[in-house]
Design an enzyme around this catalytic site. Structure first.
Site, short mmCIF file in Angstrom:
data_model
loop_
_atom_site.label_atom_id
_atom_site.label_comp_id
_atom_site.label_asym_id
_atom_site.label_seq_id
_atom_site.Cartn_x
_atom_site.Cartn_y
_atom_site.Cartn_z
N HIS A 1 -44.07 -7.39 6.41
CA HIS A 1 -44.22 -8.54 7.30
C HIS A 1 -44.74 -9.69 6.44
O HIS A 1 -45.44 -9.47 5.45
CB HIS A 1 -45.25 -8.17 8.37
CG HIS A 1 -45.42 -9.17 9.46
ND1 HIS A 1 -46.21 -10.29 9.32
CD2 HIS A 1 -44.92 -9.23 10.72
CE1 HIS A 1 -46.19 -10.98 10.46
NE2 HIS A 1 -45.41 -10.36 11.32
N ASP B 1 -51.00 -1.52 5.88
CA ASP B 1 -50.79 -2.36 7.06
C ASP B 1 -50.32 -1.43 8.18
O ASP B 1 -49.15 -1.02 8.23
CB ASP B 1 -49.75 -3.44 6.74
CG ASP B 1 -49.34 -4.22 8.00
OD1 ASP B 1 -49.81 -3.88 9.10
OD2 ASP B 1 -48.54 -5.16 7.86
N GLN C 1 -48.13 -1.45 13.12
CA GLN C 1 -47.16 -0.78 13.99
C GLN C 1 -47.37 0.73 14.03
O GLN C 1 -46.53 1.46 14.58
CB GLN C 1 -45.72 -1.08 13.51
CG GLN C 1 -45.35 -2.54 13.49
CD GLN C 1 -45.20 -3.14 14.89
OE1 GLN C 1 -45.15 -2.44 15.91
NE2 GLN C 1 -45.14 -4.46 14.95
N LYS D 1 -51.47 -4.89 19.65
CA LYS D 1 -50.33 -3.96 19.55
C LYS D 1 -50.77 -2.54 19.93
O LYS D 1 -50.00 -1.60 19.87
CB LYS D 1 -49.76 -3.97 18.14
CG LYS D 1 -49.17 -5.33 17.73
CD LYS D 1 -48.54 -5.23 16.37
CE LYS D 1 -48.34 -6.58 15.71
NZ LYS D 1 -47.30 -7.40 16.29
N CYS E 1 -40.47 -12.14 11.27
CA CYS E 1 -41.41 -12.39 10.15
C CYS E 1 -41.17 -11.44 8.99
O CYS E 1 -42.12 -11.04 8.30
CB CYS E 1 -42.86 -12.31 10.62
SG CYS E 1 -43.26 -13.49 11.89
N1 7TS Z 1 -47.87 -6.43 10.01
C1 7TS Z 1 -46.92 -5.87 10.79
C2 7TS Z 1 -46.24 -4.62 10.34
C3 7TS Z 1 -46.60 -6.47 12.00
O1 7TS Z 1 -45.66 -5.91 12.77
C4 7TS Z 1 -47.26 -7.66 12.39
C5 7TS Z 1 -46.90 -8.39 13.65
C6 7TS Z 1 -48.26 -8.16 11.57
C7 7TS Z 1 -48.52 -7.54 10.37
C8 7TS Z 1 -49.09 -9.35 11.95
O2 7TS Z 1 -49.88 -9.04 13.04
P1 7TS Z 1 -50.77 -10.15 13.77
O3 7TS Z 1 -51.30 -9.46 14.99
O4 7TS Z 1 -51.80 -10.60 12.83
O5 7TS Z 1 -49.80 -11.25 14.12
N2 7TS Z 1 -45.57 -8.17 14.07
C9 7TS Z 1 -44.92 -8.87 15.04
C10 7TS Z 1 -43.63 -8.55 15.44
O6 7TS Z 1 -42.95 -7.64 15.00
N3 7TS Z 1 -43.25 -9.42 16.40
O7 7TS Z 1 -44.27 -10.26 16.63
C11 7TS Z 1 -45.32 -9.93 15.78
#
Ligand code: 7TS
Length: 417
Positions: A134, A211, A214, A237, A375
């Site tokens: 990401h 990370d 997910q 999430k 992203c």
């Molecule tokens: N890493 C992964 C694997 C992610 O899926 C996301 C967000 C992030 C980092 C960043 O997370 P945040 O909560 O700090 O924004 N992924 C997604 C997505 O797949 N669609 O919207 C956000």
């Protein structure tokens, strides 16, 4: 149609019907139709206990934490710190002080890049990430490399979306100081062999950040068994609120790292001559934290544990199998991300139809999917596509909802034959 063999009642057990009642947002209408929410990788819906826990704080004991001895502040502090301990238990960290509340995955990675990276990395040191990260696990390292003269190395993946492990081993050298790797890809669904990666990295004395944005919430994650040095995720999430996230770090590293932000609550004493910092975890929690968010996250963890990871993974696996088969009935549909080990994320393209048109048309049917690069622009570049459509499933989804998506995609095909 082949789909007839799947009966919703076969797969949607009474349990899942009951579980769906816990999520008010599953019961809204979009364009006059019952919503089908298949954008869980972006954010998940929140069960009633999470909403109630946050409302309870705002209605009955709003106050700041770690300050003052009045009744409400004491209650809020206990709730906030209890949530920290729930996080510790969820990921099996050794100590609560290894759990830092942040705004989310993105902030957690930036904290490590800033605090660990700027202090411990030097010119020529190498940081290893993968091609499927990401952006939040790419850009902070690029900023760091530019500033410190470190070198960012990229482990590629194959056309199934599986990490090329041999390449990882080849790139891992004595120059590698940090490996920062996604556990589960948000655009491909690939589950990476993080345990193996951590063991190999440690043999080269490199630290590993995982990370787990997910991963947490979809299956058990045990930081001691993994032996990762850092692990990051977002509450939203994990069926919890937005604006709250976690940085887990081994105490030995967090102790040695300088603070990220300066301000209230992160100090031991302040004079104009010298400031000393608070102990862990407070050293990394400057300013008034997201108290309601932390309390909501604690409630989300309780909720997820009450459902149990057995139920969650069984349901998500069967939805993945069902969805993979069902979507193939759509003429020309091509999956992007077909790793052997993957979670319930179905990214796909329909040749000749722009993903945004797909998103718009299925939205008219009351179905929420995400279209775009998610992203992960390097993933799109790998496959030579500008964007994909992505259905990402949670344990509260049903085969009937997948059938609604498939039906809507057949309609898309009628508009764009
Ligand atoms: N890493 C992964 C694997 C992610 O899926 C996301 C967000 C992030 C980092 C960043 O997370 P945040 O909560 O700090 O924004 N992924 C997604 C997505 O797949 N669609 O919207 C956000």
């Amino acid at each position: 149609m082949a789909l007839a063999q799947y009966d919703i009642n076969d797969s949607m057990t009474t349990d899942i019907k009951e579980i769906r009642e816990d999520f008010p947002n599953l019961h809204v209408q979009v364009h006059g139709k019952p919503l089908v929410y298949l954008d869980n990788a972006a954010t998940t819906f929140k069960p009633r206990p999470v909403i109630e826990a946050m409302a309870g704080y705002y209605q009955k004991y709003t106050s700041n934490v770690h300050r003052g001895i009045h009744e409400l502040s004491e209650k809020a502090t206990v709730a906030y710190e209890t949530s920290r301990d729930k996080v510790r238990e969820l990921i099996n960290a050794r100590e609560s002080r290894e759990i830092i509340f942040t705004r989310g995955t993105t902030e957690s990675i930036n904290l490590v890049a800033y605090s660990y990276g700027r202090h411990f990395l030097n010119k020529g040191d190498e940081i290893l990430i993968s091609e499927m990260e990401h952006h939040s696990n790419i850009v902070p390292w690029q900023i760091l490399c530019e500033e410190k003269g470190c070198v960012l190395k990229i482990v590629p993946f194959n056309d199934l979306g599986e990490l090329c492990y041999d390449e990882f081993e080849r790139l891992l050298t004595s120059k590698t100081k940090l490996v920062s790797i996604v556990y589960v890809s948000n655009s491909l669904g690939t589950i990476n062999p993080v345990h193996k990666i951590i063991q190999a990295a440690h043999q080269h004395h490199a630290l590993v950040l995982v990370d787990a944005a997910q991963a947490v919430g979809h299956g058990p994650v045990d930081v001691q068994a993994l032996d990762c040095d850092f692990l990051v995720f977002s509450g939203h999430k994990l069926f919890g609120p937005t604006g709250i996230g976690i940085l887990y770090g081994k105490a030995e590293w967090l102790e040695r790292m300088p603070p990220f932000h300066g301000g209230g609550d992160m100090i031991s004493s302040v004079t104009f001559a010298k400031t000393t910092y608070a102990v862990l975890p407070y050293k990394f929690e400057a300013g008034t934290p997201n108290v309601a968010g932390a309390i909501g996250l604690g409630a989300a963890i309780d909720y997820v544990r009450s459902i149990g990871f057995d139920t969650i993974t069984t349901q998500e696996k069967s939805l993945l199998a069902y969805g993979t088969k069902a979507l193939q009935s759509v003429n020309g549909l091509r999956f992007i991300g077909t790793a052997k080990e993957k979670t319930a994320i179905l990214s796909f393209i329909l040749p000749g139809v722009h993903p945004h048109d797909i998103g718009t048309l299925v939205n008219e049917e009351g179905i929420a999917i995400r279209t775009g690069h998610h992203c992960t622009q390097p993933v799109m570049q790998h496959f030579g596509v500008p964007a994909t459509s992505r259905a990402s499933l949670a344990f509260y989804n049903t085969t009937e909802e997948i059938d609604r998506l498939v039906g809507a995609l057949h309609k898309v095909r009628e508009v764009f034959p």
